[in-house]
Design an enzyme around this catalytic site. Sequence first.
Site, PDB file in Angstrom:
ATOM      1  N   ARG A   1       0.616  -1.318   0.077  1.00  0.00           N
ATOM      2  CA  ARG A   1       0.185  -0.124   0.045  1.00  0.00           C
ATOM      3  C   ARG A   1       0.857   1.157   0.081  1.00  0.00           C
ATOM      4  O   ARG A   1       0.329   2.236  -0.523  1.00  0.00           O
ATOM      5  CB  ARG A   1      -0.946   0.124   1.254  1.00  0.00           C
ATOM      6  CG  ARG A   1      -2.253   0.160   1.032  1.00  0.00           C
ATOM      7  CD  ARG A   1      -3.020   0.171   2.245  1.00  0.00           C
ATOM      8  NE  ARG A   1      -2.524  -0.399   3.203  1.00  0.00           N
ATOM      9  CZ  ARG A   1      -3.047  -1.162   4.243  1.00  0.00           C
ATOM     10  NH1 ARG A   1      -4.178  -1.607   4.032  1.00  0.00           N
ATOM     11  NH2 ARG A   1      -2.600  -1.761   5.229  1.00  0.00           N
TER      12      ARG A   1
ATOM     13  N   HIS B   1       9.482 -23.259  14.895  1.00  0.00           N
ATOM     14  CA  HIS B   1      11.015 -23.636  15.025  1.00  0.00           C
ATOM     15  C   HIS B   1      11.504 -24.626  15.664  1.00  0.00           C
ATOM     16  O   HIS B   1      12.142 -25.637  15.256  1.00  0.00           O
ATOM     17  CB  HIS B   1      11.797 -22.294  15.403  1.00  0.00           C
ATOM     18  CG  HIS B   1      11.268 -21.005  14.739  1.00  0.00           C
ATOM     19  ND1 HIS B   1      10.867 -20.932  13.274  1.00  0.00           N
ATOM     20  CD2 HIS B   1      11.216 -19.745  15.146  1.00  0.00           C
ATOM     21  CE1 HIS B   1      10.646 -19.792  12.939  1.00  0.00           C
ATOM     22  NE2 HIS B   1      10.784 -18.983  14.076  1.00  0.00           N
TER      23      HIS B   1
ATOM     24  N   LYS C   1       5.096 -17.151   8.259  1.00  0.00           N
ATOM     25  CA  LYS C   1       4.361 -17.587   9.657  1.00  0.00           C
ATOM     26  C   LYS C   1       4.256 -16.257  10.094  1.00  0.00           C
ATOM     27  O   LYS C   1       4.664 -15.260   9.699  1.00  0.00           O
ATOM     28  CB  LYS C   1       5.401 -18.194  10.617  1.00  0.00           C
ATOM     29  CG  LYS C   1       6.313 -17.449  11.338  1.00  0.00           C
ATOM     30  CD  LYS C   1       7.233 -18.136  12.291  1.00  0.00           C
ATOM     31  CE  LYS C   1       6.895 -17.845  13.702  1.00  0.00           C
ATOM     32  NZ  LYS C   1       7.555 -16.573  14.136  1.00  0.00           N
TER      33      LYS C   1
ATOM     34  N   ASP D   1       5.014 -18.342  18.974  1.00  0.00           N
ATOM     35  CA  ASP D   1       6.010 -17.673  18.128  1.00  0.00           C
ATOM     36  C   ASP D   1       7.134 -18.594  17.832  1.00  0.00           C
ATOM     37  O   ASP D   1       7.684 -18.595  16.676  1.00  0.00           O
ATOM     38  CB  ASP D   1       6.483 -16.427  19.011  1.00  0.00           C
ATOM     39  CG  ASP D   1       7.436 -15.646  18.241  1.00  0.00           C
ATOM     40  OD1 ASP D   1       7.214 -15.424  17.104  1.00  0.00           O
ATOM     41  OD2 ASP D   1       8.570 -15.228  18.690  1.00  0.00           O
TER      42      ASP D   1
ATOM     43  N   GLU E   1      16.942 -16.101  23.379  1.00  0.00           N
ATOM     44  CA  GLU E   1      17.383 -14.804  22.736  1.00  0.00           C
ATOM     45  C   GLU E   1      17.528 -13.734  23.683  1.00  0.00           C
ATOM     46  O   GLU E   1      17.018 -13.952  24.989  1.00  0.00           O
ATOM     47  CB  GLU E   1      16.120 -14.454  22.154  1.00  0.00           C
ATOM     48  CG  GLU E   1      15.550 -15.356  20.854  1.00  0.00           C
ATOM     49  CD  GLU E   1      14.546 -14.649  20.176  1.00  0.00           C
ATOM     50  OE1 GLU E   1      14.869 -13.975  19.120  1.00  0.00           O
ATOM     51  OE2 GLU E   1      13.624 -14.860  20.557  1.00  0.00           O
TER      52      GLU E   1
ATOM     53  N   ASP F   1       9.499 -21.890   7.052  1.00  0.00           N
ATOM     54  CA  ASP F   1       9.807 -21.842   8.533  1.00  0.00           C
ATOM     55  C   ASP F   1      11.622 -21.501   8.548  1.00  0.00           C
ATOM     56  O   ASP F   1      12.359 -22.295   8.048  1.00  0.00           O
ATOM     57  CB  ASP F   1       9.774 -23.239   9.327  1.00  0.00           C
ATOM     58  CG  ASP F   1      10.137 -22.917  10.746  1.00  0.00           C
ATOM     59  OD1 ASP F   1      11.094 -22.203  10.925  1.00  0.00           O
ATOM     60  OD2 ASP F   1       9.610 -23.441  11.616  1.00  0.00           O
ATOM     61  N   HIS F   2      11.859 -20.045   8.600  1.00  0.00           N
ATOM     62  CA  HIS F   2      13.344 -19.668   8.355  1.00  0.00           C
ATOM     63  C   HIS F   2      14.421 -20.618   9.186  1.00  0.00           C
ATOM     64  O   HIS F   2      15.601 -20.842   8.612  1.00  0.00           O
ATOM     65  CB  HIS F   2      13.475 -18.466   8.381  1.00  0.00           C
ATOM     66  CG  HIS F   2      13.836 -17.980   9.848  1.00  0.00           C
ATOM     67  ND1 HIS F   2      12.809 -17.706  10.621  1.00  0.00           N
ATOM     68  CD2 HIS F   2      14.787 -17.641  10.752  1.00  0.00           C
ATOM     69  CE1 HIS F   2      13.315 -17.167  11.681  1.00  0.00           C
ATOM     70  NE2 HIS F   2      14.669 -17.215  11.821  1.00  0.00           N
TER      71      HIS F   2
ATOM     72  N   LYS G   1      18.698 -22.567   7.894  1.00  0.00           N
ATOM     73  CA  LYS G   1      19.639 -22.354   8.617  1.00  0.00           C
ATOM     74  C   LYS G   1      20.804 -23.434   8.373  1.00  0.00           C
ATOM     75  O   LYS G   1      20.431 -24.659   8.314  1.00  0.00           O
ATOM     76  CB  LYS G   1      19.638 -22.252  10.052  1.00  0.00           C
ATOM     77  CG  LYS G   1      18.936 -20.639  10.427  1.00  0.00           C
ATOM     78  CD  LYS G   1      18.793 -20.586  12.121  1.00  0.00           C
ATOM     79  CE  LYS G   1      18.074 -19.669  12.403  1.00  0.00           C
ATOM     80  NZ  LYS G   1      18.690 -18.386  12.482  1.00  0.00           N
TER      81      LYS G   1
ATOM     82  N   LYS H   1      12.720 -14.847  25.607  1.00  0.00           N
ATOM     83  CA  LYS H   1      13.475 -13.599  25.280  1.00  0.00           C
ATOM     84  C   LYS H   1      13.924 -13.087  26.679  1.00  0.00           C
ATOM     85  O   LYS H   1      13.407 -13.393  27.625  1.00  0.00           O
ATOM     86  CB  LYS H   1      12.276 -12.686  24.690  1.00  0.00           C
ATOM     87  CG  LYS H   1      11.621 -12.954  23.299  1.00  0.00           C
ATOM     88  CD  LYS H   1      11.209 -12.172  22.531  1.00  0.00           C
ATOM     89  CE  LYS H   1      10.522 -12.511  21.183  1.00  0.00           C
ATOM     90  NZ  LYS H   1      11.630 -12.847  20.177  1.00  0.00           N
TER      91      LYS H   1
HETATM   92  C1  BG6 Z   1      10.978 -15.232  14.599  1.00  0.00           C
HETATM   93  C2  BG6 Z   1      10.092 -14.872  15.768  1.00  0.00           C
HETATM   94  O1  BG6 Z   1      10.247 -16.466  13.870  1.00  0.00           O
HETATM   95  O2  BG6 Z   1      12.026 -15.885  15.008  1.00  0.00           O
HETATM   96  C3  BG6 Z   1      11.069 -13.903  16.560  1.00  0.00           C
HETATM   97  O3  BG6 Z   1       9.006 -14.405  15.370  1.00  0.00           O
HETATM   98  C4  BG6 Z   1      12.590 -14.653  16.813  1.00  0.00           C
HETATM   99  O4  BG6 Z   1      10.310 -13.606  17.864  1.00  0.00           O
HETATM  100  C5  BG6 Z   1      13.103 -14.981  15.461  1.00  0.00           C
HETATM  101  O5  BG6 Z   1      12.846 -13.491  17.409  1.00  0.00           O
HETATM  102  C6  BG6 Z   1      14.425 -15.599  15.866  1.00  0.00           C
HETATM  103  O6  BG6 Z   1      15.047 -15.812  14.771  1.00  0.00           O
HETATM  104  P1  BG6 Z   1      16.735 -16.011  14.670  1.00  0.00           P
HETATM  105  O7  BG6 Z   1      16.917 -16.641  13.340  1.00  0.00           O
HETATM  106  O8  BG6 Z   1      17.073 -14.791  15.160  1.00  0.00           O
HETATM  107  O9  BG6 Z   1      16.976 -17.096  15.706  1.00  0.00           O
END
Ligand code: BG6
Length: 509
Positions: A54, A253, A161, A248, A229, A190-191, A195, A353
């Site tokens: 947008r 993950h 996600k 989350d 984290e 799912d990133h 990795k 966190k």
């Molecule tokens: C994301 C979460 O999917 O992954 C975040 O929404 C989190 O809250 C993040 O901080 C962590 O990713 P990475 O690659 O930094 O471990």
Amino acid sequence: MNTVDDHSQPLAPCTIVIFGAAGDLTRRKLLPALYNLALDGLLPESFAVMGFARRDLDDDAFRTVARDGVEKYSRRPLDEARWPDFERNIFYTRGSFDDASAYAELERRLEAVERERGIRGNRIFYLSVPPSAIETCVQQLDAAGLADPPPGSYARVIVEKPIGRDLESARRINDQVAAVFDEEDVFRIDHYLGKETVQSILVLRFSNSIFEPLWNQKYIDHVQITVSEEEGVGTRAGYYEEAGALRDMVQNHILQLLCLTAMEPPWSLDAEVVRDHKMGVLNCLRPLRGEDVALHVVRAQYGPGRTGGDEVPGYRREDRVRPESTTETYVAIQAYVDNWRWSGVPFYIRTGKRLPRRASEIAIQFKDVPPILFNADPKRAVQGNVLALRIQPNEGLTLQVATKKPGPRVVISPVEMDFDYGSSFEGQSPEAYERLLLDVVVGDASLFMRRDAVEASWEWVTGILEAWQESGARWLPEYAAGTWGPVEADKMIEAEGRRWRALCEPESD
Ligand code: BG6
């Protein structure tokens, strides 16, 4: 699953259309990832990136966003000599996701760009949008005819996600997507699966003969999966308040890490075979409901404390967090995979966190040797072997073994055999999004979540969410920011005679 040789064939020209292109993910991750793929010559010879959002931008302004993202977040610095070649493939169309005329304009621009570049209809739609916008986007794509590629080409969709917030909403989103795209064209990201260290879990397990014979309940005492984290909620409270650590991090993950650790050897690296075998783990995950949740799940929220030498506020004092929020920022779970291989082996999961540092690892704790010979004296028990896979940072692995301390007496001491990616291999590993975007271009779904896995994960997580809801879990323990979580989590694991691992290697990244 791709192996090294897979990209030797030239890839068909394609366009990547990014919905929500004005957002953070595009600037920080997607554009830098595409830039690095282009530098490596891994993208098709003809390709285009079309931003769609947008915000009032045009091609030039979007190219500036791209440049800024690459300058700040790219794995490799921006190469002035090569930038113009990359930049000329970037375009932007402004529009609302619910406005049919915006899709008509998108189509018009795509056709023009593609004609010029000889791209014949292969399109990837990256939905970097909130879950509530997914239905609108796919319906509009359908109505505009954009989801029906010309014969011989493809229309793939990437879904970010969170896919829903419980089982029901995940099913709804999956249904909406399935109404327009075939499952083979749906890539749920799912990133973590992109990795490098996560991909190497299967390589470690199935390319070495020494691990697999021991990889079962006969030799393994328990497994600990930690994703810790240091950061707090940052600027994402709007999303996080509704999510919390379980939705989350665990639903996606961490359960994926658990699947890769626990799955049976697949008989081929074909995407469906690998995903079937991961599904086998989710099918055996012991449901956690009702009373079991009180016993085996700990939730908590960070209070004020110190991290990285600074005073930091508690979660409830963060920007856009409700002062009475009961959203968990930490969760610890004792889970079981009820199959022959893992019967009785606890999988301890923890994520949070504002823990002392960013550190993710999977630790396989082997059983103790019998209490004879060197392990006969309970006061000087020999520590069991531990194989720790460091997902990030300091990517690598450590095997802890017992050895004799040099000297006249027999004193047993644990020592670590260490492998470190950084010092063993030259060059940086590609970012997760590089690998994942490339796989979508190639059409390889091995590292993406299949619908059944997303729903099975949600089913397990929803049991826990419902128990919290039923028990009216309004009170939740607090842990001081900068500490390793609440005492309740320590008590949970200590009740079983075990301890959380200390993750205290200094950060190097
Ligand atoms: C994301 C979460 O999917 O992954 C975040 O929404 C989190 O809250 C993040 O901080 C962590 O990713 P990475 O690659 O930094 O471990």
